[in-house]
Design a protein around this motif. Structure first.
Motif, PDB file in Angstrom:
ATOM      1  N   PHE A  21       0.823  -1.208   0.000  1.00 27.00           N
ATOM      2  CA  PHE A  21       0.000   0.000   0.000  1.00 27.00           C
ATOM      3  C   PHE A  21       0.861   1.264   0.000  1.00 27.00           C
ATOM      4  O   PHE A  21       0.487   2.292   0.564  1.00 27.00           O
ATOM      5  CB  PHE A  21      -0.943  -0.018   1.203  1.00 27.00           C
ATOM      6  CG  PHE A  21      -1.860  -1.202   1.227  1.00 27.00           C
ATOM      7  CD1 PHE A  21      -2.885  -1.316   0.310  1.00 27.00           C
ATOM      8  CD2 PHE A  21      -1.664  -2.235   2.130  1.00 27.00           C
ATOM      9  CE1 PHE A  21      -3.720  -2.425   0.304  1.00 27.00           C
ATOM     10  CE2 PHE A  21      -2.490  -3.343   2.142  1.00 27.00           C
ATOM     11  CZ  PHE A  21      -3.526  -3.444   1.227  1.00 27.00           C
ATOM     12  N   GLY A  22       2.018   1.171  -0.662  1.00 27.80           N
ATOM     13  CA  GLY A  22       2.926   2.299  -0.763  1.00 27.80           C
ATOM     14  C   GLY A  22       2.517   3.267  -1.854  1.00 27.80           C
ATOM     15  O   GLY A  22       1.373   3.266  -2.338  1.00 27.80           O
ATOM     16  N   THR A  23       3.456   4.071  -2.280  1.00 26.04           N
ATOM     17  CA  THR A  23       3.176   5.138  -3.241  1.00 26.04           C
ATOM     18  C   THR A  23       2.495   4.649  -4.525  1.00 26.04           C
ATOM     19  O   THR A  23       1.523   5.275  -4.968  1.00 26.04           O
ATOM     20  CB  THR A  23       4.475   5.881  -3.595  1.00 26.04           C
ATOM     21  OG1 THR A  23       4.999   6.495  -2.409  1.00 26.04           O
ATOM     22  CG2 THR A  23       4.224   6.958  -4.641  1.00 26.04           C
ATOM     23  N   PRO A  24       2.935   3.541  -5.147  1.00 25.88           N
ATOM     24  CA  PRO A  24       2.256   3.125  -6.388  1.00 25.88           C
ATOM     25  C   PRO A  24       0.758   2.883  -6.214  1.00 25.88           C
ATOM     26  O   PRO A  24      -0.049   3.342  -7.024  1.00 25.88           O
ATOM     27  CB  PRO A  24       2.998   1.835  -6.767  1.00 25.88           C
ATOM     28  CG  PRO A  24       4.354   1.993  -6.164  1.00 25.88           C
ATOM     29  CD  PRO A  24       4.129   2.714  -4.878  1.00 25.88           C
ATOM     30  N   ILE A  25       0.369   2.169  -5.146  1.00 33.09           N
ATOM     31  CA  ILE A  25      -1.056   1.917  -4.928  1.00 33.09           C
ATOM     32  C   ILE A  25      -1.777   3.189  -4.505  1.00 33.09           C
ATOM     33  O   ILE A  25      -2.936   3.426  -4.892  1.00 33.09           O
ATOM     34  CB  ILE A  25      -1.261   0.800  -3.882  1.00 33.09           C
ATOM     35  CG1 ILE A  25      -1.125  -0.566  -4.552  1.00 33.09           C
ATOM     36  CG2 ILE A  25      -2.628   0.887  -3.209  1.00 33.09           C
ATOM     37  CD1 ILE A  25      -2.187  -0.871  -5.608  1.00 33.09           C
ATOM     38  N   VAL A  27       8.602   1.827 -11.244  1.00 33.42           N
ATOM     39  CA  VAL A  27       8.720   1.837  -9.783  1.00 33.42           C
ATOM     40  C   VAL A  27      10.056   1.242  -9.342  1.00 33.42           C
ATOM     41  O   VAL A  27      10.761   1.798  -8.495  1.00 33.42           O
ATOM     42  CB  VAL A  27       7.548   1.071  -9.131  1.00 33.42           C
ATOM     43  CG1 VAL A  27       7.792   0.875  -7.636  1.00 33.42           C
ATOM     44  CG2 VAL A  27       6.239   1.818  -9.352  1.00 33.42           C
ATOM     45  N   VAL A  28      10.418   0.114  -9.934  1.00 34.35           N
ATOM     46  CA  VAL A  28      11.662  -0.567  -9.548  1.00 34.35           C
ATOM     47  C   VAL A  28      12.882   0.243  -9.977  1.00 34.35           C
ATOM     48  O   VAL A  28      13.807   0.473  -9.185  1.00 34.35           O
ATOM     49  CB  VAL A  28      11.712  -1.984 -10.159  1.00 34.35           C
ATOM     50  CG1 VAL A  28      13.043  -2.652  -9.828  1.00 34.35           C
ATOM     51  CG2 VAL A  28      10.558  -2.825  -9.624  1.00 34.35           C
ATOM     52  N   THR A  29      12.911   0.676 -11.243  1.00 36.98           N
ATOM     53  CA  THR A  29      14.090   1.392 -11.725  1.00 36.98           C
ATOM     54  C   THR A  29      14.217   2.777 -11.077  1.00 36.98           C
ATOM     55  O   THR A  29      15.330   3.256 -10.870  1.00 36.98           O
ATOM     56  CB  THR A  29      14.049   1.545 -13.254  1.00 36.98           C
ATOM     57  OG1 THR A  29      12.812   2.148 -13.647  1.00 36.98           O
ATOM     58  CG2 THR A  29      14.181   0.191 -13.921  1.00 36.98           C
ATOM     59  N   ALA A  30      13.074   3.397 -10.759  1.00 37.88           N
ATOM     60  CA  ALA A  30      13.141   4.683 -10.075  1.00 37.88           C
ATOM     61  C   ALA A  30      13.687   4.530  -8.664  1.00 37.88           C
ATOM     62  O   ALA A  30      14.316   5.439  -8.123  1.00 37.88           O
ATOM     63  CB  ALA A  30      11.752   5.327 -10.026  1.00 37.88           C
ATOM     64  N   THR A  31      13.463   3.354  -8.066  1.00 39.49           N
ATOM     65  CA  THR A  31      13.963   3.090  -6.714  1.00 39.49           C
ATOM     66  C   THR A  31      15.444   2.742  -6.716  1.00 39.49           C
ATOM     67  O   THR A  31      16.191   3.154  -5.827  1.00 39.49           O
ATOM     68  CB  THR A  31      13.171   1.934  -6.072  1.00 39.49           C
ATOM     69  OG1 THR A  31      11.780   2.236  -6.123  1.00 39.49           O
ATOM     70  CG2 THR A  31      13.595   1.730  -4.629  1.00 39.49           C
ATOM     71  N   THR A  62       2.361  -5.228  -6.437  1.00 44.11           N
ATOM     72  CA  THR A  62       3.542  -6.082  -6.401  1.00 44.11           C
ATOM     73  C   THR A  62       4.819  -5.272  -6.542  1.00 44.11           C
ATOM     74  O   THR A  62       5.835  -5.582  -5.902  1.00 44.11           O
ATOM     75  CB  THR A  62       3.457  -7.147  -7.510  1.00 44.11           C
ATOM     76  OG1 THR A  62       2.251  -7.898  -7.324  1.00 44.11           O
ATOM     77  CG2 THR A  62       4.635  -8.091  -7.447  1.00 44.11           C
ATOM     78  N   ALA A  63       4.791  -4.241  -7.358  1.00 40.01           N
ATOM     79  CA  ALA A  63       5.962  -3.367  -7.460  1.00 40.01           C
ATOM     80  C   ALA A  63       6.233  -2.687  -6.120  1.00 40.01           C
ATOM     81  O   ALA A  63       7.390  -2.431  -5.769  1.00 40.01           O
ATOM     82  CB  ALA A  63       5.743  -2.317  -8.546  1.00 40.01           C
ATOM     83  N   GLY A  64       5.165  -2.398  -5.388  1.00 44.14           N
ATOM     84  CA  GLY A  64       5.341  -1.814  -4.061  1.00 44.14           C
ATOM     85  C   GLY A  64       6.104  -2.739  -3.124  1.00 44.14           C
ATOM     86  O   GLY A  64       6.894  -2.280  -2.281  1.00 44.14           O
ATOM     87  N   ILE A  65       5.865  -4.057  -3.256  1.00 40.17           N
ATOM     88  CA  ILE A  65       6.616  -5.025  -2.447  1.00 40.17           C
ATOM     89  C   ILE A  65       8.106  -4.921  -2.750  1.00 40.17           C
ATOM     90  O   ILE A  65       8.948  -4.852  -1.845  1.00 40.17           O
ATOM     91  CB  ILE A  65       6.125  -6.461  -2.741  1.00 40.17           C
ATOM     92  CG1 ILE A  65       4.671  -6.636  -2.285  1.00 40.17           C
ATOM     93  CG2 ILE A  65       7.030  -7.483  -2.061  1.00 40.17           C
ATOM     94  CD1 ILE A  65       4.080  -7.990  -2.638  1.00 40.17           C
ATOM     95  N   ILE A  66       8.443  -4.878  -4.036  1.00 39.92           N
ATOM     96  CA  ILE A  66       9.844  -4.807  -4.442  1.00 39.92           C
ATOM     97  C   ILE A  66      10.484  -3.519  -3.945  1.00 39.92           C
ATOM     98  O   ILE A  66      11.572  -3.527  -3.355  1.00 39.92           O
ATOM     99  CB  ILE A  66       9.955  -4.908  -5.977  1.00 39.92           C
ATOM    100  CG1 ILE A  66       9.344  -6.221  -6.472  1.00 39.92           C
ATOM    101  CG2 ILE A  66      11.408  -4.785  -6.434  1.00 39.92           C
ATOM    102  CD1 ILE A  66       9.136  -6.284  -7.978  1.00 39.92           C
ATOM    103  N   ALA A  67       9.797  -2.400  -4.177  1.00 38.22           N
ATOM    104  CA  ALA A  67      10.342  -1.110  -3.748  1.00 38.22           C
ATOM    105  C   ALA A  67      10.487  -1.049  -2.233  1.00 38.22           C
ATOM    106  O   ALA A  67      11.457  -0.487  -1.716  1.00 38.22           O
ATOM    107  CB  ALA A  67       9.435   0.020  -4.244  1.00 38.22           C
TER     108      ALA A  67
END
Length: 657
Positions: A199-203, A490-494, A436-441
């Motif tokens: 539930f981070g920034t992407p969501i 999301v991943v590459t920006a992180t 799911t990208a939020g999990i990675i970030a």
């Protein structure tokens, strides 16, 4: 070579291929069940309720992030289990198996658990800790998100997220990049009960901005307003040299303003444009590549930009209305390269335009120009400083009202109900990818992995700035081969963007760099899904189509380097005096490089002339006035030489592209 008349017999298009089948084959987002049986009413209710909830909270104000996100994710994940089977091959089976009904119910329950127990989970747990049931719900919630993402987005992003979770758990035992690690209980609760992971920034952005813009795009398509853009593109460009390919490029760019998927854009537009290009005389591989490269470029076309622009605004702190202005110049450069590439190939192969009587009449289109009003409203309000939510709401309202002005755009009551459901369907893959990208970030941030990877790439580049950009590009391309645009960004920006920032690259330029290379992975072999989809329509060789798409969209591999070395092109410190020469030399460079790659400039080019054009184009975009002027002189010399040779009747060596 004698010119071929547009529309002359060429290879017959494979009319037996079905658009839906192509989408299912190349796009996991479209592999949903086709026969829900009586459960279609449940899908209608949940989908409509989700859309109404998003419209209501946009109008009246949202809830706290965790509650807003839980409702958003819970409804979406339940719909995924109802709509997407565990295997694509099962999508044609009637009804929904009992285990998917259970999973859909669990998706609603786990997220409702957050809404009901919000105060305890966020405040009291700090003092009293979590219960066994809390840990169970959190772990189950994470697994449900991962499985739902696998079904509607694909396996690669789930594998990366699973590896990230294992890295977070087994940190002390990792042979490289070790860290303190988290217990399974803490890992589950940090992932599912906080605003720093799922539930981070992407969501948070998906639950506010993205959903509304996706619904706006669905509304334009369902009311046939989107067809107006295709007709406009053909009316403007169809009669010129290689008109069918140029129209495909323009149409896909216009469609990109309302579409966030390169594969879906390729199939939707390409089912119409690719057969026309083939009939005009373009080779099947080129026809498919032109559509794929233009459709992929649609993701960098404001205002939607593959939904990643909204997240970029949150990550960089640059307001969204400024992001879409900054994105205009890179988009112009990209489509300049693709458009001129199609022109040079058409001139080289003698392909003329479409007869006027086969094109949509301009007068008729001018009478329907009001159909563009919803897009004008959205862009105008964004540029005037209104919030994205308000801009989207007014755009939706305008499109809805405009649709009633014509019988072919007007919706019946049942169609309006289905529209609400279709809005939810369109958003499911984006919501799953963001979660799911939020999990990675979250793992990258919590474990400090981002800083460690940044240091590793810096060491690998040996302090060389161009090597650093090259390795960052490779990382973005590799990630982009398995992740959708939003998740990739999301991943590459992180991970990757902060590396460039350490070398004093302006923040917005660094983020556009990783954003671009994540997108062009869709046309970069070996995993070039947009090119594969186009090849399916054209009956072309998929790998050759991918290689052709890369050559046609070569600008996309150069532009990011340009606006890192020339930040004025992303309006960083731009004035008229420094922006104008940078922009003009960049455009000239794109044209020269495209001519060199395609083997035609003022006439057919031999090998030496092609190499000279590419070298001159690269010199033009190099951020040094003397070098750029040298490149310009070289390109002009080649152009004059070819013109004089053509006037005297000379013939160049044969070239291929």
């Amino acid at each position: 070579m004698s010119e071929r008349v547009a529309g002359a017999p060429g290879e017959r298009p494979d009319e037996g291929r079905n658009r839906e089948e192509l989408l299912r084959k190349y796009d996991a987002e479209s592999a949903y069940r086709t026969n829900l049986g009586p459960w279609k009413w449940v899908v209608l209710v949940i989908g409509s309720a989700l859309t109404i909830f998003q419209l209501y909270t946009a109008l009246r104000g949202g809830y706290v992030f965790l509650i807003q996100g839980a409702i958003h994710v819970g409804a979406a994940m339940s719909l995924v289990y109802l709509l997407y089977p565990a295997k694509r091959a099962w999508s044609s089976r009637r009804g929904i198996p009992f285990y998917d009904l259970i999973l859909a119910g669990l998706a609603i329950w786990t997220n409702s658990y957050i809404v009901i127990n919000y105060e305890r989970l966020t405040n009291q747990s700090v003092i009293f800790g979590f219960s066994t049931l809390d840990y169970t719900v959190a772990g189950l919630g994470v697994l449900l998100v991962l499985e739902a993402t696998r079904r509607c987005v694909g396996l690669p992003i789930v594998v990366i997220a699973a590896c990230a979770l294992l890295y977070g758990w087994l940190g002390p035992y990792m042979p490289i990049f070790p860290h303190a690690g988290f217990s399974l209980e803490r890992l589950a609760t940090e992932t599912f009960f906080t605003t720093s992971s799922i539930f981070g920034t992407p969501i948070q952005v998906s639950a506010t901005f993205i959903y509304l813009f996706l619904f706006f795009g669905v509304l334009l398509v369902k009311t046939n307003i989107g067809q107006f853009f295709n007709d406009l593109a053909f009316a403007l460009t169809g009669r010129y040299t290689g008109g069918t390919a140029k129209a495909a490029v323009v149409a896909s760019g216009l469609q990109g303003t309302i579409s966030g998927s390169s594969v879906a854009n390729t199939v939707t537009s390409g089912s119409f444009t690719i057969p026309m290009m083939k009939r005009a005389g373009f080779r099947p591989e080129f026809s498919a590549a032109a559509e794929a490269s233009a459709s992929t470029g649609g993701q960098i076309m404001p205002p939607i930009m593959g939904a990643a622009a909204f997240i970029m605004a949150e990550y960089t702190g640059v307001p969204y209305n400024e992001i879409i202005v900054i994105a205009i110049i890179p988009a112009i450069l990209y489509f300049t390269g693709v458009f001129t590439g199609t022109h040079f190939v058409a001139k080289r192969d003698g392909i003329v335009g479409v007869p006027r009587d086969q094109l949509p009449p301009v007068g008729g289109l001018l009478k329907k120009i009001y159909l563009a009003l919803p897009l004008v409203v959205i862009i105008g309000m964004l540029l005037s400083g209104f919030s994205p939510q308000n801009s989207a709401l007014y755009g939706i309202a305008t499109a809805f009202l405009v649709s009633f002005l014509r019988s072919d755009t007007r919706m019946s009551l049942p169609e309006m109900g289905r529209l609400l459901e279709n809005g939810a369907r369109a958003a499911l893959p984006v919501i799953a990818a963001c979660a799911t990208a939020g999990i990675i970030a979250g793992i990258v941030t919590k474990t400090g992995l981002g800083g460690v990877l940044a240091g590793g790439i810096l060491d690998l580049a040996l302090g060389n700035f161009f090597l650093l950009m090259f390795f960052t590009m490779i990382a973005c391309l590799v990630l982009g081969m398995g992740l959708p645009t939003t998740a990739n960004y999301v991943v590459t920006a992180t991970v990757a963007a902060p590396i460039l920032v350490q070398f004093d690259v302006p923040l917005i330029a660094a983020h556009f760099f990783v954003f671009y290379f994540g997108i062009v992975a869709d046309i970069t072999p070996p995993v070039c899904l947009a090119a594969y989809a186009g090849a399916g329509i054209a009956g072309a060789n998929p790998m050759r189509t991918g290689v052709t798409a890369v050559s046609l969209a070569i600008a996309a591999f150069i532009i990011p380097y340009i606006f890192v070395t020339e930040p004025v092109l992303v309006l960083e410190g731009a004035t008229f005096l420094n922006f104008a020469p940078a922009f003009l030399t960049a455009v000239a460079g794109m044209i020269a490089i495209s001519g060199g790659i395609m083997g035609y400039f003022m006439g057919r080019a031999n090998v030496v002339e092609r190499l000279a054009l590419v070298a001159g184009g690269i010199a033009l975009v190099y951020p040094n006035l003397i070098v750029s002027l040298s490149g310009l002189a070289l390109v002009v010399a080649i152009g004059v030489f070819q013109y004089l040779r053509g006037a005297s009747g000379g013939k160049p060596e044969e070239s291929t592209a």
